[in-house]
Design a protein around this motif. Structure first.
Motif, PDB file in Angstrom:
ATOM      1  N   ILE A  46     -51.202   5.267  72.774  1.00  0.00           N
ATOM      2  CA  ILE A  46     -51.251   5.063  74.225  1.00  0.00           C
ATOM      3  C   ILE A  46     -49.926   4.503  74.726  1.00  0.00           C
ATOM      4  O   ILE A  46     -49.374   4.958  75.734  1.00  0.00           O
ATOM      5  CB  ILE A  46     -52.419   4.118  74.595  1.00  0.00           C
ATOM      6  CG1 ILE A  46     -53.764   4.815  74.351  1.00  0.00           C
ATOM      7  CG2 ILE A  46     -52.299   3.662  76.054  1.00  0.00           C
ATOM      8  CD1 ILE A  46     -54.960   3.904  74.479  1.00  0.00           C
ATOM      9  N   GLU A  47     -49.410   3.494  73.968  1.00  0.00           N
ATOM     10  CA  GLU A  47     -48.122   2.913  74.362  1.00  0.00           C
ATOM     11  C   GLU A  47     -47.019   3.962  74.318  1.00  0.00           C
ATOM     12  O   GLU A  47     -46.147   4.015  75.193  1.00  0.00           O
ATOM     13  CB  GLU A  47     -47.779   1.743  73.434  1.00  0.00           C
ATOM     14  CG  GLU A  47     -48.681   0.531  73.627  1.00  0.00           C
ATOM     15  CD  GLU A  47     -48.401  -0.554  72.599  1.00  0.00           C
ATOM     16  OE1 GLU A  47     -47.409  -0.390  71.832  1.00  0.00           O
ATOM     17  OE2 GLU A  47     -49.148  -1.546  72.550  1.00  0.00           O
ATOM     18  N   ARG A  48     -47.052   4.786  73.276  1.00  0.00           N
ATOM     19  CA  ARG A  48     -46.041   5.846  73.143  1.00  0.00           C
ATOM     20  C   ARG A  48     -46.125   6.821  74.317  1.00  0.00           C
ATOM     21  O   ARG A  48     -45.109   7.189  74.917  1.00  0.00           O
ATOM     22  CB  ARG A  48     -46.249   6.568  71.821  1.00  0.00           C
ATOM     23  CG  ARG A  48     -45.280   7.722  71.589  1.00  0.00           C
ATOM     24  CD  ARG A  48     -45.674   8.485  70.343  1.00  0.00           C
ATOM     25  NE  ARG A  48     -44.844   9.669  70.156  1.00  0.00           N
ATOM     26  CZ  ARG A  48     -45.138  10.651  69.303  1.00  0.00           C
ATOM     27  NH1 ARG A  48     -46.250  10.591  68.552  1.00  0.00           N
ATOM     28  NH2 ARG A  48     -44.326  11.691  69.199  1.00  0.00           N
ATOM     29  N   ARG A  49     -47.360   7.216  74.668  1.00  0.00           N
ATOM     30  CA  ARG A  49     -47.569   8.138  75.784  1.00  0.00           C
ATOM     31  C   ARG A  49     -47.069   7.520  77.089  1.00  0.00           C
ATOM     32  O   ARG A  49     -46.411   8.184  77.900  1.00  0.00           O
ATOM     33  CB  ARG A  49     -49.053   8.482  75.897  1.00  0.00           C
ATOM     34  CG  ARG A  49     -49.459   9.280  77.137  1.00  0.00           C
ATOM     35  CD  ARG A  49     -49.217  10.733  76.961  1.00  0.00           C
ATOM     36  NE  ARG A  49     -49.538  11.492  78.164  1.00  0.00           N
ATOM     37  CZ  ARG A  49     -49.692  12.810  78.208  1.00  0.00           C
ATOM     38  NH1 ARG A  49     -49.540  13.522  77.089  1.00  0.00           N
ATOM     39  NH2 ARG A  49     -49.960  13.425  79.328  1.00  0.00           N
ATOM     40  N   VAL A  52     -43.344   7.644  77.262  1.00  0.00           N
ATOM     41  CA  VAL A  52     -42.892   9.005  77.570  1.00  0.00           C
ATOM     42  C   VAL A  52     -43.095   9.297  79.056  1.00  0.00           C
ATOM     43  O   VAL A  52     -42.214   9.849  79.727  1.00  0.00           O
ATOM     44  CB  VAL A  52     -43.631  10.037  76.698  1.00  0.00           C
ATOM     45  CG1 VAL A  52     -43.354  11.455  77.197  1.00  0.00           C
ATOM     46  CG2 VAL A  52     -43.220   9.904  75.246  1.00  0.00           C
ATOM     47  N   GLU A  53     -44.269   8.923  79.574  1.00  0.00           N
ATOM     48  CA  GLU A  53     -44.542   9.156  80.993  1.00  0.00           C
ATOM     49  C   GLU A  53     -43.542   8.405  81.874  1.00  0.00           C
ATOM     50  O   GLU A  53     -43.066   8.936  82.888  1.00  0.00           O
ATOM     51  CB  GLU A  53     -45.968   8.715  81.330  1.00  0.00           C
ATOM     52  CG  GLU A  53     -47.037   9.644  80.767  1.00  0.00           C
ATOM     53  CD  GLU A  53     -48.444   9.125  81.027  1.00  0.00           C
ATOM     54  OE1 GLU A  53     -48.576   7.934  81.382  1.00  0.00           O
ATOM     55  OE2 GLU A  53     -49.402   9.912  80.856  1.00  0.00           O
ATOM     56  N   SER A  54     -43.214   7.150  81.489  1.00  0.00           N
ATOM     57  CA  SER A  54     -42.251   6.372  82.259  1.00  0.00           C
ATOM     58  C   SER A  54     -40.875   7.032  82.230  1.00  0.00           C
ATOM     59  O   SER A  54     -40.183   7.103  83.261  1.00  0.00           O
ATOM     60  CB  SER A  54     -42.158   4.951  81.695  1.00  0.00           C
ATOM     61  OG  SER A  54     -41.194   4.202  82.385  1.00  0.00           O
ATOM     62  N   TYR A  59     -36.800  10.289  85.078  1.00  0.00           N
ATOM     63  CA  TYR A  59     -36.001  11.518  85.086  1.00  0.00           C
ATOM     64  C   TYR A  59     -36.248  12.311  86.371  1.00  0.00           C
ATOM     65  O   TYR A  59     -35.304  12.721  87.063  1.00  0.00           O
ATOM     66  CB  TYR A  59     -36.373  12.345  83.857  1.00  0.00           C
ATOM     67  CG  TYR A  59     -35.783  13.737  83.814  1.00  0.00           C
ATOM     68  CD1 TYR A  59     -34.606  13.997  83.138  1.00  0.00           C
ATOM     69  CD2 TYR A  59     -36.432  14.812  84.429  1.00  0.00           C
ATOM     70  CE1 TYR A  59     -34.069  15.284  83.090  1.00  0.00           C
ATOM     71  CE2 TYR A  59     -35.907  16.095  84.393  1.00  0.00           C
ATOM     72  CZ  TYR A  59     -34.730  16.322  83.717  1.00  0.00           C
ATOM     73  OH  TYR A  59     -34.208  17.596  83.673  1.00  0.00           O
ATOM     74  N   LEU A  60     -37.522  12.514  86.714  1.00  0.00           N
ATOM     75  CA  LEU A  60     -37.863  13.333  87.873  1.00  0.00           C
ATOM     76  C   LEU A  60     -37.484  12.640  89.179  1.00  0.00           C
ATOM     77  O   LEU A  60     -37.001  13.285  90.117  1.00  0.00           O
ATOM     78  CB  LEU A  60     -39.354  13.671  87.860  1.00  0.00           C
ATOM     79  CG  LEU A  60     -39.829  14.551  86.698  1.00  0.00           C
ATOM     80  CD1 LEU A  60     -41.344  14.735  86.753  1.00  0.00           C
ATOM     81  CD2 LEU A  60     -39.138  15.907  86.722  1.00  0.00           C
ATOM     82  N   GLN A  61     -37.711  11.335  89.263  1.00  0.00           N
ATOM     83  CA  GLN A  61     -37.366  10.612  90.490  1.00  0.00           C
ATOM     84  C   GLN A  61     -35.862  10.632  90.732  1.00  0.00           C
ATOM     85  O   GLN A  61     -35.400  10.809  91.873  1.00  0.00           O
ATOM     86  CB  GLN A  61     -37.865   9.169  90.410  1.00  0.00           C
ATOM     87  CG  GLN A  61     -39.377   9.040  90.551  1.00  0.00           C
ATOM     88  CD  GLN A  61     -39.853   7.615  90.374  1.00  0.00           C
ATOM     89  OE1 GLN A  61     -39.064   6.669  90.443  1.00  0.00           O
ATOM     90  NE2 GLN A  61     -41.147   7.438  90.115  1.00  0.00           N
ATOM     91  N   ASP A 120     -46.030  16.491  66.039  1.00  0.00           N
ATOM     92  CA  ASP A 120     -46.062  15.117  66.533  1.00  0.00           C
ATOM     93  C   ASP A 120     -44.886  14.861  67.478  1.00  0.00           C
ATOM     94  O   ASP A 120     -44.155  13.881  67.331  1.00  0.00           O
ATOM     95  CB  ASP A 120     -46.037  14.126  65.360  1.00  0.00           C
ATOM     96  CG  ASP A 120     -46.230  12.680  65.843  1.00  0.00           C
ATOM     97  OD1 ASP A 120     -46.951  12.495  66.848  1.00  0.00           O
ATOM     98  OD2 ASP A 120     -45.621  11.765  65.245  1.00  0.00           O
ATOM     99  N   ALA A 121     -44.700  15.773  68.475  1.00  0.00           N
ATOM    100  CA  ALA A 121     -43.564  15.664  69.395  1.00  0.00           C
ATOM    101  C   ALA A 121     -44.019  15.926  70.823  1.00  0.00           C
ATOM    102  O   ALA A 121     -44.965  16.687  71.062  1.00  0.00           O
ATOM    103  CB  ALA A 121     -42.462  16.647  69.003  1.00  0.00           C
ATOM    104  N   TYR A 122     -43.305  15.292  71.753  1.00  0.00           N
ATOM    105  CA  TYR A 122     -43.585  15.470  73.172  1.00  0.00           C
ATOM    106  C   TYR A 122     -42.538  16.395  73.806  1.00  0.00           C
ATOM    107  O   TYR A 122     -41.361  16.402  73.420  1.00  0.00           O
ATOM    108  CB  TYR A 122     -43.544  14.128  73.914  1.00  0.00           C
ATOM    109  CG  TYR A 122     -44.820  13.340  73.839  1.00  0.00           C
ATOM    110  CD1 TYR A 122     -45.901  13.657  74.657  1.00  0.00           C
ATOM    111  CD2 TYR A 122     -44.945  12.266  72.951  1.00  0.00           C
ATOM    112  CE1 TYR A 122     -47.075  12.926  74.600  1.00  0.00           C
ATOM    113  CE2 TYR A 122     -46.115  11.525  72.879  1.00  0.00           C
ATOM    114  CZ  TYR A 122     -47.178  11.864  73.710  1.00  0.00           C
ATOM    115  OH  TYR A 122     -48.345  11.150  73.654  1.00  0.00           O
TER     116      TYR A 122
END
Length: 685
Positions: A46-49, A52-54, A59-61, A120-122
């Protein structure tokens, strides 16, 4: 003798209990460890996800807000360097590309983060829309991998994150085609602003000669075309200039191509203003786009022409049209690999005004450079036939690039040629008595037969708050004064008396039936008419002054034109129009027809009565009604005056006129414009 069965010993039971406890403890401990290990793995996932989301959000902002230094901070530095950039260089190239194609807005339409269980990659993909100088690119689809190593998480970058399918060695190229700017026409299709033939004047170095001969010829060119020798020398010193070059230095009108040694002419197309000074404040002019223009509107490009003032500025977007062209990816050989966007050019829209060019030119000429303004209107339709301000300036000089000397001459002119006087507000003086008459009649306080006895040139009411203040009139020939007399003689005292009898509240309430403080639907920059500050009259002295057109009243010539329309339309207020269109005339019932007809007849008598302030106009070969006005303005040493005149064609109702001259009186205005009234009807359809 019976044999006894052997019994378990107590110690064996204890051993068995201990063993069972140990086994149970092992099982519980193992189960707890397995549970903890699974729980901990889930927490780490969850922390890893979330990390990644952050990262993806940052990046997008950053991309959406075109903050490219922040954007490159989210990228894997190694991937950037492998593509041949430092992060700083990459941020600068993004800036350069986005500025080159005029990116104004970037919108992240959607995005998705993807987890691959096998590797195991995003990774993530996203869609972008952006507004460019050629219009909107609706959807660009991107994708990239997330690099993860210990504490480091970053976006893998390659050239396809500039534009999809872009590769190393590609460049982004914008090619565009300027649309034809729309023209502005008068009511009869005569051009007020638009493309026309002209000549580009250029130096021909081979003929200029050398030494003193060259110097003399450049001096002649400078004096003929009002361009400094320094500017000419600077043009000749450009690296591309040869002896046989044509070195352009100005654009001139057809017929203004004098024969000068060392000068050649080439025919060209230019934005022309046929009425010149006569319509400059109305039509305006164009000029090359400036850095400030681009800052205010990133969709503009260097080298474009935009409206700088007047209707050229007000309708710039519509007149300019839409640029055509292509945004392409070009490889290192200069070949187009992909078209990112393509759009056909759309020429600008034309505009047709209610203005009559002949009347506009004739009316402007009538000023003979005296400072003031005037307007002519069709009082039945509200169509504005002419709007003039004097003195004025030559819009062609500005469109072609005015010299500093010419600009300074305009700027330093004490008569302020840049000031648009037909949209500027002034105290109207006694022309305002037209509105006061209408309001007094409709209120019932004043009737056609009512007589006020007035003796002498000065009067002061016996009222609190008036003190020793005196109201003055210009003529004391008559002492028994009716409303008709008051208009014919322009009697300030009569109107002050009647307004005081009506009272401030009722006076203001009736006056506000007219659209004071209301914006007109006109493509002009001007403030609304004002009855008084905050449209409130609390002092009796202000009420008296307002009644005869002084006080805090502020109106421009367009306001006066339209506010007086009920006189010619049986009480109907007609709103002004400047754009020629087939729409229903906008009117509003404000005054009773009985009052408007009475006032109309009285205004005709101000012309026909030998004692009338407008009697000079009785010499015209058609009948008119009129009202003069002289407004006093406090000056540094003594009061200054502005002369006003309202005139309407009583015979055919073909026009109404409002004009004023700064620093003069109403009689001067009649004298100045009398020749115009003798010819104006020949120009009206």
């Amino acid at each position: 003798m019976k044999k006894k069965r052997n019994q378990p010993k107590a110690s064996n039971k204890k051993v068995m209990g201990v063993v069972f406890g140990i086994v149970l403890l092992i099982l519980v401990s193992t189960g707890g460890y397995m549970f903890y290990r699974n729980w901990r793995a889930e927490q780490l996932a969850i922390e890893r996800r979330e990390e990644v989301e952050s990262l993806v959000d940052d990046y997008l902002q950053a991309k959406a807000s075109t903050r490219f230094e922040d954007y490159t901070d989210t990228l894997l530095e190694r991937s950037v360097s492998e593509e041949g950039y430092t992060k700083q260089e990459l941020a600068e190239r993004y800036d350069a590309i986005f500025q080159a194609i005029g990116v104004d807005q970037v919108e992240i339409i959607d995005h998705e983060i993807i987890y691959d269980e096998e590797t195991d990659a995003y990774s993530f993909n996203y869609s972008v829309g952006m507004m460019t100088v050629l219009g909107e690119i609706e959807t660009l689809n991107y994708e990239s991998a997330i690099y993860e190593m210990e504490e480091l998480k970053a976006v893998q970058w390659d050239h396809s994150l500039f534009f999809p399918n872009m590769v190393e060695g590609d460049t982004v190229r914008l090619s565009y085609e300027e649309p034809n700017r729309g023209s502005i026409y008068d009511r009869n299709g005569n051009m007020l602003a638009g493309e026309g033939d002209a000549y580009e004047a250029g130096l021909y170095p081979a003929v200029l000669g050398e030494g003193e001969e060259r110097e003399n010829r450049l001096t002649t060119v400078s004096e003929t075309f009002d361009i400094s020798v320094e500017v000419l020398e600077r043009l000749l010193s450009q690296s591309w200039v040869t002896a046989e070059s044509f070195v352009p230095f100005t654009v001139v009108d057809v017929g203004e191509t004098p024969e000068v040694s060392g000068v050649l002419y080439q025919q060209t197309i230019d934005r022309l203003y046929p009425l010149g000074e006569a319509a400059a404040h109305l039509v305006g002019y164009v000029g090359d786009v400036s850095a400030e223009d681009i800052e205010n509107n990133p969709l503009l490009q260097a080298g474009q022409v935009v409206g700088k003032s007047g209707l050229e500025y007000r309708f710039d977007k519509e007149l300019r049209g839409e640029m055509g062209g292509r945004i392409t990816l070009v490889d290192s050989e200069g070949e187009t690999r992909e078209v990112v966007m393509e759009r056909e050019k759309k020429d600008g829209d034309p505009f047709h005004l209610t203005i009559n060019s002949d009347i506009q030119a004739e009316l402007y000429a009538s000023f003979e450079s005296e400072p003031g303004a005037a307007s002519l209107m069709d009082p039945k339709s509200g169509e504005l036939l002419a709007l003039t301000s004097s003195p004025s300036y030559d819009p062609q000089l500005f469109a072609r690039g005015i010299s500093q000397a010419d600009y300074d001459a305009y700027k330093d002119d004490e008569n302020k040629p840049f000031l648009n006087r037909f949209t500027s507000r002034y105290a109207p003086g006694s022309t305002f008595k037209i509105l006061t008459s209408l309001v007094l009649l409709d209120s019932g306080v004043t009737t056609p037969d009512k007589i006020n006895t007035i003796e002498g040139l000065n009067w002061s009411p016996d009222r609190d708050g008036f003190g020793d203040r005196q109201i003055t009139r210009v003529n004391d020939t008559i002492t028994e004064v009716s409303l008709r007399d008051a208009l014919v003689y322009s009697d300030n005292i009569y109107f002050a008396m009647e307004a005081l009898e009506l009272g401030s509240d009722d006076f203001v309430e009736n006056m506000l039936m007219f659209p004071f403080s209301e914006e007109f639907d006109l493509p002009l920059t001007m403030e609304p008419a004002q009855l008084a500050n905050n449209n409130e009259i609390s002092e009796v002295t202000l009420l008296a002054d307002t009644a005869y057109g002084q006080g805090e009243i502020l109106m421009n010539s367009i306001h006066q034109q339209t506010f007086y329309t009920p006189v010619l339309n049986e009480g109907e207020f007609v709103y002004p129009q400047l754009l020629l269109q087939e729409e229903e005339i906008m009117t509003e019932a404000i005054i009773s027809s009985e009052s408007s007809i009475l006032v109309r007849d009285m205004l005709v008598e101000t012309v026909t009565n030998p004692n009338g302030t407008s009697y000079r106009l009785n010499d015209l070969d058609y009948s008119v009604g009129a009202k003069t006005g002289t407004a006093e303005i406090a000056g540094e040493d003594e009061n200054e005056t502005n002369g006003f005149l309202y005139v309407f064609d009583e015979q055919d109702e073909a026009y109404s006129f409002v004009g004023f001259l700064e620093g003069q009186k109403s009689g001067d205005v009649i004298d100045q414009f009398y020749p115009f009234f003798t010819t104006v009807k020949t120009f009206i359809e």
